[in-house]
Write a protein that holds these residues in place. Structure first.
Motif, short mmCIF file in Angstrom:
data_model
loop_
_atom_site.label_atom_id
_atom_site.label_comp_id
_atom_site.label_asym_id
_atom_site.label_seq_id
_atom_site.Cartn_x
_atom_site.Cartn_y
_atom_site.Cartn_z
N GLY A 121 0.82 -1.20 0.00
CA GLY A 121 0.00 0.00 0.00
C GLY A 121 0.85 1.25 0.00
O GLY A 121 1.93 1.29 -0.59
N ILE A 122 0.39 2.27 0.71
CA ILE A 122 1.09 3.55 0.73
C ILE A 122 2.47 3.40 1.38
O ILE A 122 2.65 2.60 2.31
CB ILE A 122 0.24 4.60 1.50
N ASN A 123 3.44 4.13 0.87
CA ASN A 123 4.78 4.12 1.45
C ASN A 123 4.75 4.81 2.80
O ASN A 123 4.44 5.99 2.90
CB ASN A 123 5.76 4.83 0.51
N GLN A 124 5.08 4.07 3.85
CA GLN A 124 5.05 4.63 5.21
C GLN A 124 6.43 5.02 5.71
O GLN A 124 6.58 5.44 6.86
CB GLN A 124 4.40 3.62 6.17
N ASP A 125 7.45 4.88 4.86
CA ASP A 125 8.80 5.30 5.22
C ASP A 125 8.97 6.78 4.93
O ASP A 125 8.43 7.31 3.94
CB ASP A 125 9.85 4.54 4.42
N CYS A 126 9.74 7.47 5.73
CA CYS A 126 10.18 8.82 5.41
C CYS A 126 11.49 9.08 6.15
O CYS A 126 11.87 8.34 7.04
CB CYS A 126 9.13 9.88 5.76
N PHE A 127 12.20 10.12 5.74
CA PHE A 127 13.52 10.37 6.33
C PHE A 127 13.90 11.83 6.21
O PHE A 127 13.25 12.61 5.50
CB PHE A 127 14.59 9.49 5.68
N VAL A 128 14.93 12.20 6.91
CA VAL A 128 15.42 13.57 6.91
C VAL A 128 16.94 13.55 7.02
O VAL A 128 17.52 12.71 7.72
CB VAL A 128 14.81 14.40 8.08
N VAL A 129 17.58 14.45 6.28
CA VAL A 129 19.03 14.63 6.35
C VAL A 129 19.30 16.12 6.53
O VAL A 129 18.82 16.93 5.75
CB VAL A 129 19.74 14.12 5.08
N TRP A 130 20.06 16.47 7.54
CA TRP A 130 20.37 17.87 7.83
C TRP A 130 21.86 17.99 8.12
O TRP A 130 22.33 17.66 9.18
CB TRP A 130 19.56 18.35 9.03
N GLU A 131 22.60 18.44 7.12
CA GLU A 131 24.04 18.69 7.32
C GLU A 131 24.22 20.15 7.71
O GLU A 131 23.57 21.05 7.18
CB GLU A 131 24.81 18.37 6.04
N GLU A 138 29.07 23.44 11.45
CA GLU A 138 29.60 22.97 10.17
C GLU A 138 30.00 21.50 10.20
O GLU A 138 29.94 20.82 9.18
CB GLU A 138 30.80 23.83 9.76
N ASP A 139 30.41 21.00 11.36
CA ASP A 139 30.89 19.62 11.42
C ASP A 139 29.83 18.66 11.93
O ASP A 139 30.13 17.51 12.25
CB ASP A 139 32.13 19.53 12.31
N MET A 140 28.58 19.09 12.00
CA MET A 140 27.52 18.25 12.56
C MET A 140 26.47 17.90 11.51
O MET A 140 26.00 18.77 10.79
CB MET A 140 26.86 18.93 13.76
N THR A 141 26.13 16.62 11.43
CA THR A 141 25.12 16.13 10.50
C THR A 141 24.10 15.32 11.26
O THR A 141 24.45 14.52 12.13
CB THR A 141 25.76 15.25 9.41
N PHE A 142 22.82 15.54 10.94
CA PHE A 142 21.74 14.76 11.52
C PHE A 142 21.05 13.97 10.41
O PHE A 142 20.71 14.52 9.36
CB PHE A 142 20.71 15.66 12.21
#
Length: 381
Positions: free
Chosen positions: A68-78, A84-88
């Motif tokens: 059915g519907i795609n229930q995955d999602c994600f986020v990338v925050w550099e 400057e040296d932190m990524t989520f």
């Protein structure tokens, strides 16, 4: 390393004054996300984002399954929190009839909530140790990050409970969140998504190192906690080997993960949103991290995954190739079963020379892309 341009608590006070009420700093963190969106650093779209950065490359892709519907999602925050040296990075896998709403809600809440809590805990650590903000930030300990993650997950779960419109009583989401700061990585796992490290061996081959433990109901420590909460763990006759957590009356839907946001019908029977928090230090032999939902790991081994990513001719396509390989593996290895959603983030530690930067290209219905430092990219419905 320096502090944020302003603290969440200070900014929040001005926000609270304007609205005539007090605020705990969350609105200030939300304003950071809004500003990022205004500056084209925050993107929510079913399009390709192709860019490269000097701090590393994050490739991501999501392929809808057959359920059915795609229930995955994600986020990338550099450049998380203007550092400057932190990524989520965050990967969220919803389940239940309204799982796609719950996963999206947690994806939207968690980064800003974590940022705000981090600022608070950082300030407290500075006061307790007698250090200034810059010094305390450069010497922040794993214990502070662990406390920050734990408090944030509890706050986000309570927020879901208050927001009845998202039907989180019988639906929920797993969460795998990663902070990379310099050569330190802190992972917070709530559920059965998995992080795997790609590391070069002495002979130059790539080897897989599993960084997280899948939170499954049949794991000894998880099963003990569930039973102490009066929950039950067993497999259905037509699902041998798939252990689920059930309420004593078996009325609540069985859940195949022991940790999740939402799922309040099972909260009193052992389901928890408390994260498993671990710390790793990157070495020169460590090349990338793969974050993927269980749809990938159900059909691919850790070693297969890192070999697929490592063999990709372009880093930009690595997550897409991995997700599509998982889809093909479902057809070969589990014929007759409906394939699960397959989503992946590949976070590389060493960047290739930039090719495209901040270039938005129209794409299809699949979520894919690559993000450069300073940008927050959030995908999913």
């Amino acid at each position: 390393m320096t502090c944020l341009p302003f603290s969440c608590s200070t900014r929040a006070s001005s926000v609270g004054t304007r609205k005539g009420r007090k605020d705990d700093g969350r609105e200030a963190a939300d304003e950071l996300a809004k500003e990022a969106k205004k500056n084209h650093q925050l993107v929510k779209s079913n399009r390709d984002i192709l860019a490269t950065g000097s701090n590393g490359i994050a490739s991501f892709f999501s392929q809808r399954g057959k359920k059915g519907i795609n229930q995955d999602c994600f986020v990338v925050w550099e450049g998380f929190g203007f550092q400057e040296d932190m990524t989520f990075c965050g990967m969220f896998d919803g389940h239940g009839p309204w799982g796609h709403y719950v996963s999206k809600r947690v994806r939207d809440l968690l980064p800003s909530a974590l940022l705000c809590q981090w600022q608070k805990d950082l300030a407290l650590a500075a006061v307790d140790s007698g250090m200034d903000c810059e010094c305390s930030q450069s010497n922040i300990t794993f214990d502070v990050w662990k406390q920050c993650y734990s408090r944030t997950c509890a706050l986000v779960d309570k927020e879901l409970d208050r927001h009845q419109g998202f039907y989180s009583f019988s639906s929920g989401t797993t969460s795998l969140a990663v902070i990379k700061q310099g050569d330190m990585i802190v992972l917070a796992n709530v559920g059965d998504s998995r992080a795997v490290l790609g590391r070069t061996s002495e002979d130059g081959s790539i080897v897989a190192v599993q960084m997280t433990v899948d939170c499954k109901p049949n794991e000894p420590q998880e099963a003990e906690r569930i039973r102490q909460s009066r929950g039950e763990v067993f497999c259905l006759p037509d699902e041998p080997g798939i252990y689920r957590i059930w309420s004593p009356t078996h009325e609540a839907p069985g859940l195949s993960t022991s940790r999740a946001f939402g799922d309040y019908c099972l909260k009193e029977y052992g389901i928890t949103s408390a994260p498993e928090v671990t710390q790793w230090h990157i070495t020169e032999r460590d090349k990338f991290i793969v974050l993927a939902t269980d749809g990938v790991w159900d059909v691919l081994s850790n070693q297969e995954a890192v070999e697929i990513v490592s063999s990709a001719e372009q880093k930009e396509t690595s997550a897409k190739i991995l997700a599509e390989s998982a889809v093909n593996a479902w057809k070969r290895r589990r014929p007759g079963l409906c394939a699960d959603d397959c989503s992946a983030i590949c976070l590389f530690f060493q960047s290739s020379s930039p090719r495209r930067q901040n270039n938005l290209v129209d794409g299809g219905t699949k979520n894919k892309g690559i993000v450069s430092p300073g940008g927050l990219v959030a995908f999913g419905r």
